[in-house]
Design an enzyme around this catalytic site. Structure first.
Site, mmCIF file in Angstrom:
data_model
loop_
_atom_site.group_PDB
_atom_site.id
_atom_site.type_symbol
_atom_site.label_atom_id
_atom_site.label_comp_id
_atom_site.label_asym_id
_atom_site.label_seq_id
_atom_site.Cartn_x
_atom_site.Cartn_y
_atom_site.Cartn_z
ATOM 1 N N ASN A 7 0.884 -1.198 0.109
ATOM 2 C CA ASN A 7 0.013 -0.275 -0.003
ATOM 3 C C ASN A 7 0.957 1.075 -0.215
ATOM 4 O O ASN A 7 1.626 1.519 1.087
ATOM 5 C CB ASN A 7 -0.771 0.089 1.169
ATOM 6 N N ARG A 92 -2.494 -2.009 -3.338
ATOM 7 C CA ARG A 92 -3.656 -1.368 -3.185
ATOM 8 C C ARG A 92 -3.822 -0.219 -4.166
ATOM 9 O O ARG A 92 -2.786 0.660 -4.323
ATOM 10 C CB ARG A 92 -3.785 -0.715 -1.688
ATOM 11 N N HIS A 181 -12.908 2.895 0.430
ATOM 12 C CA HIS A 181 -13.227 1.808 1.424
ATOM 13 C C HIS A 181 -13.693 0.651 0.874
ATOM 14 O O HIS A 181 -14.179 -0.260 1.726
ATOM 15 C CB HIS A 181 -13.864 2.557 2.774
ATOM 16 N N ARG A 242 -12.044 15.612 7.917
ATOM 17 C CA ARG A 242 -12.699 16.070 6.681
ATOM 18 C C ARG A 242 -14.196 16.350 7.234
ATOM 19 O O ARG A 242 -14.862 15.734 8.040
ATOM 20 C CB ARG A 242 -12.826 15.004 5.636
ATOM 21 N N GLU A 388 -8.870 -5.558 5.371
ATOM 22 C CA GLU A 388 -8.775 -5.269 4.040
ATOM 23 C C GLU A 388 -7.624 -6.130 3.503
ATOM 24 O O GLU A 388 -7.864 -6.546 2.075
ATOM 25 C CB GLU A 388 -8.518 -3.623 3.776
#
Ligand code: ADP
Length: 420
Positions: A7, A92, A181, A242, A388
């Site tokens: 990743n 990823r 996600h 955010r 994940e």
């Protein structure tokens, strides 16, 4: 069979080495601050119970890749005699645009396609590509697979992914909801189906991934039909830094008021808003909960806003699905904060959902998958630790064996209840 999952960020490289037969993580780590000074590699040989950090000037991702190879094959934390033991590498990739609806074997063409849609995720895709190029150069012999954050949501109907803006924005600029996600929503929804003892194709599930980034997903008969993040990860629930959903006129208004440009506004909305914006000091929800407990009014408010907005997503997705079999909480906050879960899902008679208050408050990710609704609750509520990397590995192995078709059809081994 050993699979390496990578990743790659603009200045970091996370890795995880997975033993397919044992279904276990053998080693994991991160190279941080690549190319910006004070770089280091943190390596953990999980099964040996060893870990360590080495500081070294790491100027680029090729050098970082070399350090990962060194960490895996030499010294006290070595878990491989040579990199030849690795059968494949999973990468990823944040944005797959409309092009990638499932994981794919990486070829030169695929690299070019990922580059073509990089403008949709300018902070992430170029970094992912740097990692792919560095890893392909380091391991030219093995297959490399791309796993996209957006792919799981490519099943959304147009009414969910289209924004009511000039149609040309979609046709010419690819402006639409993509969602992110995806591997987490895929994983926890498949696990929830397994816990319900049903095929994912028969289940309607609402998944709430509440970490630093937060997204909600409505999953009908095993596929995503709506999700809260949008064209970018800025839309949706309130997040660590955010803003999530706000009146789209606010940024224009504030740009005029503060006399600032779009780049600055972008950073205010992405990095100075959300939980940090409301509390003025924290992004970590543990800090927020402690300060709220000590009477800090803005921390209390941040918790109320976060849970209220998640609750609204639960309600709207229940309406979108028509019938809900289960609600899943996952990621750092979803797995560990009984308080947020309670405020989000308590007293939801309208959904025939009844939370087991005591069990909920005592459930953390270390407890593993836990049902936190009462036996009477028609809608089951689960805390499921996300994984994940396991989706990465499942997809990579499926592609290697030729058994992978897509998210729905691929017979993920974690469908098996006993496996976990
Ligand atoms: P990401 O992968 O998006 O960075 P994570 O899924 O790791 O995020 O979640 C990080 C968040 O989880 C942090 O805000 C952290 O405070 C929160 N978290 C972890 N443990 C707890 C806890 N016990 N109570 C409340 N929040 C927690």
């Amino acid at each position: 069979m050993k699979i390496l999952a990578l990743n790659c960020g603009s200045s970091s490289l996370k890795y995880q080495l997975f033993d397919w037969e044992a279904k276990q993580v053998v080693a994991q780590g991160i190279v941080e601050r690549i190319g910006i000074g004070d770089s280091f590699i943190k390596h953990e040989a999980v099964q040996l119970g060893k870990s360590g950090t080495i500081k070294y000037a790491i100027d680029n991702h090729e050098v970082a890749m070399q350090w990962v190879i060194n960490a895996l094959t030499t010294g006290g934390g070595a878990v491989l005699s040579s990199m030849a033991e690795i059968s494949a590498v999973g990468h990823r990739v944040v944005h797959g645009g409309e092009k990638f609806k499932k994981s794919v074997l990486i070829t030169d063409d695929i690299v070019n396609h990922i580059a073509e849609i990089s403008h949709l995720a300018p902070l992430h895709n170029p970094a992912n590509l740097v990692g792919i190029r560095a890893a392909r150069a380091s391991f030219p012999e093995v297959p490399h697979v791309a796993i996209f954050d957006t792919a799981f949501h490519q099943t959304m109907p147009a009414c969910a992914y289209m924004y009511p803006v000039p149609y040309e924005w979609y046709k010419d600029q690819s402006v639409r909801r993509y969602g992110f996600h995806g591997t987490s929503h895929l994983y926890v929804s498949k696990r929830a189906a397994a816990l319900l003892g049903k095929d994912a194709k028969e289940c309607n599930i609402i998944t709430l991934h509440i970490g630093n980034g937060v997204s909600c997903c409505a999953i009908k008969n095993g596929v995503s039909i709506d999700t809260s993040m949008g064209f970018t990860p800025l839309e949706g629930a309130i997040m660590g830094t955010r803003c999530g959903d706000i009146d789209p006129a606010i940024p224009m208004f504030m740009m005029r008021q503060l006399d600032v440009g779009p780049k600055y506004m972008d950073s205010l909305l992405n990095k100075k808003s959300g939980i940090l914006g409301v509390t003025g000091k924290y992004t970590d929800r543990r800090d927020v909960e402690i300060a709220a407990g000590e009477g800090d009014a803005r921390c209390k408010l941040a918790i109320e806003i976060e849970a209220y907005r998640l609750r609204k997503y639960l309600g709207s997705y229940a309406a979108a699905l028509g019938r809900v079999d289960a609600v899943v909480f996952t990621a750092g906050v979803g797995e560990n904060s009984g308080l947020i879960r309670q405020k989000t899902a308590e007293a939801l008679e309208c959904l025939s959902l009844e939370l087991d208050t005591e069990k909920n408050m005592n459930t953390r990710s270390k407890n593993g998958e836990t049902e936190i609704s009462t036996p009477n609750s028609k809608v089951k509520v689960f805390m499921i630790p996300t994984n994940e990397e396991l989706v990465f590995v499942e997809d990579v192995v499926g592609i290697l064996k030729g058994t992978y078709t897509d998210h729905l059809e691929y017979p993920y081994t974690f469908k098996n209840k006993e496996l976990m």
